[in-house]
Write a protein that holds these residues in place. Structure first.
Motif, PDB file in Angstrom:
ATOM      1  N   UNK A 124      11.676  37.801  -9.284  1.00 38.57           N
ATOM      2  CA  UNK A 124      12.283  38.174 -10.561  1.00 38.57           C
ATOM      3  C   UNK A 124      13.159  39.428 -10.475  1.00 38.57           C
ATOM      4  N   UNK A 125      12.915  40.296  -9.482  1.00 42.62           N
ATOM      5  CA  UNK A 125      13.745  41.502  -9.339  1.00 42.62           C
ATOM      6  C   UNK A 125      15.174  41.172  -8.925  1.00 42.62           C
ATOM      7  N   UNK A 126      15.396  39.986  -8.361  1.00 49.33           N
ATOM      8  CA  UNK A 126      16.754  39.574  -7.969  1.00 49.33           C
ATOM      9  C   UNK A 126      17.683  39.543  -9.185  1.00 49.33           C
ATOM     10  N   UNK A 127      17.159  39.276 -10.382  1.00 51.11           N
ATOM     11  CA  UNK A 127      18.002  39.246 -11.582  1.00 51.11           C
ATOM     12  C   UNK A 127      18.551  40.625 -11.932  1.00 51.11           C
ATOM     13  N   UNK A 128      17.938  41.694 -11.421  1.00 52.55           N
ATOM     14  CA  UNK A 128      18.382  43.062 -11.688  1.00 52.55           C
ATOM     15  C   UNK A 128      19.165  43.672 -10.530  1.00 52.55           C
ATOM     16  N   UNK A 129      19.425  42.891  -9.491  1.00 53.72           N
ATOM     17  CA  UNK A 129      20.172  43.372  -8.327  1.00 53.72           C
ATOM     18  C   UNK A 129      21.539  43.885  -8.765  1.00 53.72           C
ATOM     19  N   UNK A 130      21.941  45.048  -8.255  1.00 52.51           N
ATOM     20  CA  UNK A 130      23.204  45.660  -8.658  1.00 52.51           C
ATOM     21  C   UNK A 130      24.414  45.067  -7.952  1.00 52.51           C
ATOM     22  N   UNK A 131      24.207  44.267  -6.921  1.00 52.88           N
ATOM     23  CA  UNK A 131      25.326  43.687  -6.173  1.00 52.88           C
ATOM     24  C   UNK A 131      25.350  42.163  -6.260  1.00 52.88           C
ATOM     25  N   UNK A 132      24.207  41.518  -6.022  1.00 48.90           N
ATOM     26  CA  UNK A 132      24.112  40.056  -5.999  1.00 48.90           C
ATOM     27  C   UNK A 132      22.986  39.562  -6.901  1.00 48.90           C
ATOM     28  N   UNK A 137      20.729  37.243  -9.473  1.00 47.81           N
ATOM     29  CA  UNK A 137      20.524  35.809  -9.639  1.00 47.81           C
ATOM     30  C   UNK A 137      19.058  35.451  -9.626  1.00 47.81           C
ATOM     31  N   UNK A 138      18.780  34.173  -9.368  1.00 47.61           N
ATOM     32  CA  UNK A 138      17.417  33.652  -9.293  1.00 47.61           C
ATOM     33  C   UNK A 138      17.123  33.309  -7.844  1.00 47.61           C
ATOM     34  N   UNK A 139      15.970  33.737  -7.333  1.00 48.23           N
ATOM     35  CA  UNK A 139      15.649  33.484  -5.926  1.00 48.23           C
ATOM     36  C   UNK A 139      14.270  32.858  -5.774  1.00 48.23           C
ATOM     37  N   UNK A 140      14.195  31.869  -4.897  1.00 52.25           N
ATOM     38  CA  UNK A 140      12.943  31.201  -4.548  1.00 52.25           C
ATOM     39  C   UNK A 140      12.816  31.227  -3.036  1.00 52.25           C
ATOM     40  N   UNK A 141      11.618  31.552  -2.530  1.00 53.73           N
ATOM     41  CA  UNK A 141      11.401  31.688  -1.089  1.00 53.73           C
ATOM     42  C   UNK A 141      10.149  30.931  -0.655  1.00 53.73           C
ATOM     43  N   UNK A 142      10.155  30.567   0.615  1.00 48.75           N
ATOM     44  CA  UNK A 142       8.981  29.961   1.249  1.00 48.75           C
ATOM     45  C   UNK A 142       8.701  30.751   2.524  1.00 48.75           C
ATOM     46  N   UNK A 143       7.468  31.224   2.672  1.00 50.68           N
ATOM     47  CA  UNK A 143       7.075  31.970   3.866  1.00 50.68           C
ATOM     48  C   UNK A 143       5.944  31.244   4.588  1.00 50.68           C
ATOM     49  N   UNK A 144       6.061  31.176   5.904  1.00 51.91           N
ATOM     50  CA  UNK A 144       5.060  30.517   6.745  1.00 51.91           C
ATOM     51  C   UNK A 144       4.603  31.488   7.825  1.00 51.91           C
ATOM     52  N   UNK A 145       3.308  31.704   7.912  1.00 50.44           N
ATOM     53  CA  UNK A 145       2.724  32.514   8.973  1.00 50.44           C
ATOM     54  C   UNK A 145       2.649  31.639  10.217  1.00 50.44           C
TER      55      UNK A 145
END
Length: 118
Positions: free
Chosen positions: A34-42, A44-52
């Motif tokens: 949700x912090x991506x919506x407040x980014x001062x340069x880019x 937007x909405x971001x979704x990520x997938x992380x795998x150990x």
């Protein structure tokens, strides 16, 4: 509060949020940023997938739709997308936090309009 102070404050907040990740026993994580919506340069909405992948190595893939909802930038009509691939080296595995070092590759395609003086 001037723009530079706000940028520094946001950068330190983001750094502090990234240093500690909870639930170290999870092998798969889906993340919404949700912090991506407040980014001062880019923004937007971001979704990520992380795998150990190993005990001390993880890989994260992310996709973002770029849109300036809250008008945080000087640009107009930002639209586009951003794809990222991040390798994370976990420094230690603790009960609550996981400090790490990371390297990220990003591809971004965006359209915007900027009017100003140089």
């Amino acid at each position: 509060m001037n723009r530079m102070t706000l940028t520094m404050l946001l950068a330190f907040t983001v750094i502090n949020c990234c240093i500690a990740q909870k639930f170290p026993t999870l092998k798969n994580q889906i993340k919404l940023s949700p912090m991506r919506t407040l980014d001062l340069v880019n923004p937007g909405y971001e979704l990520s997938y992380e795998r150990l992948l190993q005990r001390l190595f993880a890989l994260q893939a992310s996709a973002a739709y770029l849109k300036d909802i809250f008008k945080t930038t000087d640009f107009e009509n930002i639209q586009g997308y951003r794809l990222g691939l991040e390798g994370k080296f976990l420094i230690a595995i603790m009960k609550v936090t996981r400090p790490y070092l990371a390297a990220e590759m990003i591809y971004q395609n965006s359209n915007l309009k900027f009017e100003g003086y140089y």
